[in-house]
Design a protein around this motif. Structure first.
Motif, short mmCIF file in Angstrom:
data_model
loop_
_atom_site.label_atom_id
_atom_site.label_comp_id
_atom_site.label_asym_id
_atom_site.label_seq_id
_atom_site.Cartn_x
_atom_site.Cartn_y
_atom_site.Cartn_z
N VAL A 166 15.74 1.01 -1.92
CA VAL A 166 14.48 1.31 -1.24
C VAL A 166 13.74 2.42 -2.00
N ASN A 167 12.43 2.33 -2.00
CA ASN A 167 11.64 3.40 -2.64
C ASN A 167 11.23 4.40 -1.57
N ARG A 168 10.30 5.28 -1.90
CA ARG A 168 9.82 6.22 -0.89
C ARG A 168 8.97 5.44 0.12
N PRO A 170 9.40 3.19 2.55
CA PRO A 170 9.39 1.73 2.71
C PRO A 170 8.99 1.36 4.14
N MET A 171 8.44 0.18 4.26
CA MET A 171 8.15 -0.31 5.61
C MET A 171 9.41 -0.97 6.14
N ARG A 172 9.73 -0.72 7.41
CA ARG A 172 10.92 -1.37 7.98
C ARG A 172 10.66 -2.87 8.09
N GLY A 197 6.01 -1.91 -3.28
CA GLY A 197 7.13 -0.98 -3.12
C GLY A 197 8.44 -1.68 -3.32
N SER A 198 9.30 -1.66 -2.28
CA SER A 198 10.61 -2.32 -2.40
C SER A 198 10.56 -3.80 -2.05
N GLY A 199 9.37 -4.34 -1.81
CA GLY A 199 9.22 -5.80 -1.65
C GLY A 199 9.33 -6.30 -0.22
N THR A 200 9.20 -5.38 0.75
CA THR A 200 9.48 -5.77 2.14
C THR A 200 8.62 -6.94 2.62
N PHE A 201 7.29 -6.89 2.38
CA PHE A 201 6.43 -7.96 2.92
C PHE A 201 6.72 -9.32 2.27
N SER A 252 3.44 -7.09 -6.40
CA SER A 252 3.26 -6.33 -7.63
C SER A 252 3.11 -4.86 -7.25
N ASP A 253 3.31 -4.01 -8.21
CA ASP A 253 3.22 -2.57 -7.98
C ASP A 253 3.00 -1.93 -9.34
N ARG A 254 2.36 -0.77 -9.35
CA ARG A 254 2.14 -0.13 -10.65
C ARG A 254 3.42 0.54 -11.15
N ASP A 255 4.36 0.74 -10.25
CA ASP A 255 5.60 1.45 -10.58
C ASP A 255 6.68 0.45 -11.01
N THR A 281 -1.39 -2.74 -11.84
CA THR A 281 -2.14 -1.99 -10.83
C THR A 281 -2.97 -3.01 -10.04
N VAL A 282 -3.45 -2.55 -8.91
CA VAL A 282 -4.20 -3.47 -8.05
C VAL A 282 -5.47 -3.97 -8.76
N SER A 283 -6.07 -3.14 -9.61
CA SER A 283 -7.31 -3.61 -10.27
C SER A 283 -7.01 -4.61 -11.39
N LEU A 297 -0.74 -5.54 2.66
CA LEU A 297 -0.27 -4.33 1.96
C LEU A 297 -0.40 -3.10 2.84
N ASN A 298 0.49 -2.13 2.61
CA ASN A 298 0.25 -0.79 3.15
C ASN A 298 0.11 0.17 1.98
N PRO A 299 -1.14 0.45 1.60
CA PRO A 299 -1.39 1.35 0.47
C PRO A 299 -0.96 2.77 0.83
N GLY A 313 -11.17 5.99 -3.88
CA GLY A 313 -11.32 5.15 -5.08
C GLY A 313 -10.31 4.02 -5.09
N LEU A 314 -9.08 4.34 -4.69
CA LEU A 314 -8.02 3.32 -4.67
C LEU A 314 -8.36 2.21 -3.66
N TYR A 315 -8.78 2.62 -2.46
CA TYR A 315 -9.12 1.63 -1.43
C TYR A 315 -10.33 0.80 -1.87
C1 LIG Z 1 3.42 2.98 0.96
S1 LIG Z 1 4.07 2.22 -0.49
C2 LIG Z 1 4.32 0.54 0.00
C3 LIG Z 1 5.68 0.34 0.60
C4 LIG Z 1 6.10 -1.10 0.70
N1 LIG Z 1 5.31 -1.85 1.67
C5 LIG Z 1 7.59 -1.18 1.05
O1 LIG Z 1 7.93 -1.67 2.11
O2 LIG Z 1 8.42 -0.70 0.27
C6 LIG Z 1 2.68 2.13 -1.55
C7 LIG Z 1 2.97 1.56 -2.92
O3 LIG Z 1 1.73 1.45 -3.62
C8 LIG Z 1 2.00 1.62 -5.02
N2 LIG Z 1 0.71 1.94 -5.67
C9 LIG Z 1 -0.03 3.07 -5.59
N3 LIG Z 1 -1.17 2.95 -6.31
C10 LIG Z 1 -1.18 1.71 -6.84
C11 LIG Z 1 -2.09 0.97 -7.65
N4 LIG Z 1 -3.24 1.50 -8.05
N5 LIG Z 1 -1.77 -0.30 -7.98
C12 LIG Z 1 -0.60 -0.85 -7.57
N6 LIG Z 1 0.31 -0.20 -6.83
C13 LIG Z 1 0.03 1.06 -6.45
C14 LIG Z 1 3.04 2.71 -5.04
O4 LIG Z 1 3.78 2.67 -6.26
C15 LIG Z 1 3.89 2.38 -3.81
O5 LIG Z 1 5.02 1.61 -4.16
#
Ligand SMILES: C[S@@+](CC[C@H](N)C(=O)[O-])C[C@H]1O[C@@H](n2cnc3c(N)ncnc32)[C@H](O)[C@@H]1O
Length: 371
Positions: A166-168, A170-172, A197-201, A252-255, A281-283, A297-299, A313-315
């Protein structure tokens, strides 16, 4: 009270998502008798308890009410607790622990009450009492009424049994399943999470589409109860009829660490064939081939003053990517902040009730199909 003509079963969930859970409960043929804040009520027997644990995606715990009585002081609690038919429910060879909460009652010391009840069980049933026992008797002493429940689940049901990484934040899984339901997702369209994140959805959505039972990979506290019937349990498990969906579940995720984690979690869940994860990244995100579906997603939310400015800017870029490349898809965003949700510029037509997540209140903002 007999097992099969029914006792009260409390299906614990997140306050704000009771109606989604109630709909799930009905969809599996259970007949809920009502809702309370953070729970759905059911009357049923042990088979219902086992099936609820195995099949319901949105339940955190399944609690079984086994009795209640009034008690105004500890000696009375002790005496009445000794008269409970413990051997009908619990086995003398299984360790037990007792958790008590007190509210508005003459018995106000939860620790002292737990100690009396533990001793009553140890002496009457001859079962060992241990702080790390899987079997837990939960006692609520509210307004001088002591209500006894067994926690039939054990570990919280969001622990599906195949997610190690799990990452930081995570959504249950349980909450993700109910948000998917709030989006009207039923397993017949692709799902994509661009901040997975950890791929929950994607994992939860793929399991639903594959017809997999959420409890298929784990054990439950009820397996240690006196009432457990292994053959009946196996018959319930055998009702799972997995199928292969015709589309993919993507994240997908930037991390890069998050992407690796999601892949490992999906593999352990047996979903490697219908899931795909990539680092971007999302863009950078492009619309995948195939039919349109649901983006969920939960940004990052931001909790400190000044965060909103940084996150706007991210939203905005989430909204821009969706508007430019995802026509025909629906978008569900879970966030704490209506202003950030609006910054996406997306045409939301539904806002869900607020739900507590990690000490914050989050809501789902959902669009119809984008034009
Ligand atoms: C709140 S967490 C999502 C948790 C995920 N739903 C889970 O259950 O693990 C937000 C995620 O957005 C990613 N993130 C932040 N900025 C991003 C970007 N510009 N493009 C893609 N991913 C991004 C972070 O790396 C993080 O993993």
């Amino acid at each position: 009270m007999t097992a099969e003509n029914g006792f009260e079963i409390l299906l614990v969930t997140f306050p704000g998502l009771e109606e989604e859970l109630k709909a799930e409960v009905k969809s599996l043929g259970f007949r809920p008798t009502g809702t309370i804040p953070g729970g759905v009520l059911l009357t049923g027997g042990w088979t219902d308890v086992w099936r609820a644990n195995l099949r319901l995606r949105g339940v955190s715990k399944v609690l079984v009410r086994i009795g209640s009585f009034r008690a105004f002081h500890l000696a009375q609690l002790d005496k009445r607790a000794r008269k409970m038919p413990w051997a009908d429910f619990l086995r003398p060879d299984q360790p037990v622990r007792v958790e008590v909460t007190c509210k508005g009652s003459r018995i106000y010391h939860a620790g002292a009450a737990a100690e009396r009840i533990s001793r009553a069980i140890a002496e009457e049933l001859k079962a060992p009492v241990s702080d790390d026992a899987v079997v837990c008797v939960k006692v609520r002493i509210h307004n001088d009424v002591c209500t006894f429940s067994l926690d039939s689940s054990g570990d919280g049901l969001h622990r599906r049994g195949h997610k190690e990484a799990v990452n930081r934040a995570p959504m249950r899984e349980t909450m993700a399943a109910l948000f998917l339901r709030q989006c009207g997702y039923t397993g017949d369209e692709p799902v994509l999470d661009p901040m997975c994140g950890s791929g929950t959805f994607p994992i939860e959505a793929a399991e639903i589409a594959c017809g997999l039972f959420p409890g298929r990979s784990r054990t439950f506290a009820f397996e240690q109860f006196a009432t457990f019937d292994p053959l009946a349990w196996q018959a319930l498990q055998a009702m799972e009829k997995p199928r292969q969906p015709a589309f993919m579940f993507r994240g997908s995720d930037r991390d890069p660490g998050a992407v690796r984690m999601s892949q490992e979690n999906a593999e352990r869940a047996g979903l490697a064939a219908c899931t795909a994860f990539s680092q971007q990244t999302v863009s950078e995100l492009q619309r995948p081939d195939g039919p349109p579906g649901l983006v969920i997603l939960n940004p990052p939310y931001g909790t400190r003053i000044g965060d909103r400015k940084k996150l706007t800017g991210l939203y905005r870029s989430i909204g821009q990517t969706m508007t430019e490349r995802f026509s025909g898809w629906r978008v569900g965003i879970i966030t704490t902040d209506a202003v950030l949700a609006r910054a996406t510029g997306l045409p939301f037509n539904h806002t869900g009730a607020p739900v507590l997540h990690g000490g914050l209140r989050v809501s789902l903002y959902l669009t119809g199909r984008l034009g």
